[in-house]
Enzyme design. Structure first.
Site, PDB file in Angstrom:
ATOM      1  N   SER A   1       0.835  -1.200   0.000  1.00  0.00           N
ATOM      2  CA  SER A   1       0.000   0.000   0.000  1.00  0.00           C
ATOM      3  C   SER A   1       0.875   1.257   0.000  1.00  0.00           C
ATOM      4  O   SER A   1       1.680   1.443  -0.906  1.00  0.00           O
ATOM      5  CB  SER A   1      -0.971  -0.056   1.177  1.00  0.00           C
ATOM      6  OG  SER A   1      -1.982   0.905   1.042  1.00  0.00           O
TER       7      SER A   1
ATOM      8  N   ASP B   1     -10.208  -3.984  -5.177  1.00  0.00           N
ATOM      9  CA  ASP B   1      -9.426  -2.932  -4.535  1.00  0.00           C
ATOM     10  C   ASP B   1      -9.489  -1.684  -5.409  1.00  0.00           C
ATOM     11  O   ASP B   1      -9.234  -1.762  -6.617  1.00  0.00           O
ATOM     12  CB  ASP B   1      -7.976  -3.408  -4.396  1.00  0.00           C
ATOM     13  CG  ASP B   1      -7.061  -2.411  -3.698  1.00  0.00           C
ATOM     14  OD1 ASP B   1      -7.490  -1.284  -3.390  1.00  0.00           O
ATOM     15  OD2 ASP B   1      -5.881  -2.771  -3.479  1.00  0.00           O
TER      16      ASP B   1
ATOM     17  N   HIS C   1      -7.977  -5.060  -0.720  1.00  0.00           N
ATOM     18  CA  HIS C   1      -6.803  -4.341  -0.242  1.00  0.00           C
ATOM     19  C   HIS C   1      -6.408  -4.853   1.145  1.00  0.00           C
ATOM     20  O   HIS C   1      -7.255  -5.098   2.001  1.00  0.00           O
ATOM     21  CB  HIS C   1      -7.122  -2.845  -0.169  1.00  0.00           C
ATOM     22  CG  HIS C   1      -5.919  -1.984   0.019  1.00  0.00           C
ATOM     23  ND1 HIS C   1      -5.114  -1.606  -1.028  1.00  0.00           N
ATOM     24  CD2 HIS C   1      -5.388  -1.420   1.126  1.00  0.00           C
ATOM     25  CE1 HIS C   1      -4.142  -0.846  -0.576  1.00  0.00           C
ATOM     26  NE2 HIS C   1      -4.275  -0.716   0.734  1.00  0.00           N
TER      27      HIS C   1
END
Length: 310
Positions: free
Chosen positions: A151, A246, A276
């Site tokens: 991320s 996501d 995610h």
């Protein structure tokens, strides 16, 4: 796209905590929500490693804490410098400990987890500079080097890879990017389908995260937003993971495509039924453990080729 039932169960468990959306409050409330979500998870997760050591590295803005995981091999085959996710706003060494343990065991590499300074108190480029300081100080010249992250940590890893290429050192063997944050434009079908807030993060969360991390004048800097880099040639071999459900899915795929077009060797692993954050859910989500084992084996094989090229 239908979520894997175990991934859906994880999201349901988090929803039951009734935590606020990240963009609904302040950085402190986002950090508190992260800590509450972590406290609800089982402890003692991740593979056994030979040793774990906490230390600090001198950074340009002060000491940077790191946690070093030594795998259970006679000698590590490389070093992985890992930067955790959390929208640049939250995240701790403890929160990503299971994934680092598992990655060290699966790859045979030393994993160095970097507790970079958080935004908005420390905005771009401070977190990136913290990562650079650790990479510069702890890189072993005799070992292949990898930057990795998930991320927002994937964003920082990609930024470090660009900087290492531009400055000519250190030479990186590989970058591992798990559902990385790359593009502040927040565009694409995946944002339209999965950005409403039912899949851990929303498009509005991502807009808020970008606002915490960057000033408007910095938002298109390639080290802040790697998707804005006009030249991706000369970057290291890349393993890029995306989750089908996501909002960030499409920007990850676009980046992989651009890397390939620039002559970079890329492996894109697209997990259609994941959301995610799946990669770090070690011992909570079987596909997370399975993916780290696969990626760890890929890293070990790539480093073997690095040391003994065909």
């Amino acid at each position: 796209m239908t979520l894997h039932p175990d991934m859906q169960a994880m999201l349901d468990r988090r929803a039951a905590l009734n935590l606020p959306g990240f963009a609904e409050g302040t950085p402190e409330t986002a950090r508190q929500a992260f800590l509450e979500a972590q406290a609800a998870l089982p402890k003692d997760r991740g593979a056994a490693v030979r040793s774990i050591r906490d230390e600090t590295v001198d950074g340009p803005a002060g000491p940077v804490p790191v946690r070093r995981y030594m795998p259970q091999v006679e000698r590590p085959v490389g070093q992985i410098f890992y930067l955790h996710g959390g929208g640049w706003v939250f995240g701790t060494l403890d929160g990503f400990d299971p994934a680092c343990r598992e990655l060290a065991d699966a790859s045979g590499c030393e994993v160095i987890s970097i507790d970079y300074r958080l935004a908005p108190e420390s905005r771009f480029p401070i977190p990136l500079n913290d990562g650079w300081a650790v990479l510069s100080a702890l890189a072993e010249p005799a070992l292949p080097l990898i930057v990795a992250g998930d991320s927002a940590g994937g964003n920082l890893a990609a930024g470090l890879a660009l900087r290492a290429r531009d400055e000519g050192m250190p030479r990186l063997a590989l970058q591992l990017l798990a559902y990385p944050v790359l593009d502040p434009d927040l565009r694409g079908e995946s944002h339209e389908r999965y950005g409403g807030g039912d899949y851990l993060i929303s498009t509005e969360d991502m807009r808020w995260f970008w606002d915490q991390y960057t000033d408007p004048a910095d938002r298109n800097h390639p080290y802040a937003a790697p998707a804005k880099s006009e030249d991706l040639s000369g970057l290291p071999r890349t393993i890029l993971l995306v989750a089908g459900c996501d909002p960030l899915h499409d920007e990850g795929v676009r980046y992989a495509d651009r890397l390939k077009a620039a002559g970079v060797k890329v492996t894109l692993r697209d997990h259609a039924d994941m959301a995610h954050g799946f990669f770090t859910l070690v011992d909570l989500l079987e596909p997370a453990n399975a993916e780290i084992r696969v990626v760890g084996a890929m890293i070990a094989k790539a480093l073997e080729e690095e040391i003994q090229p065909d």
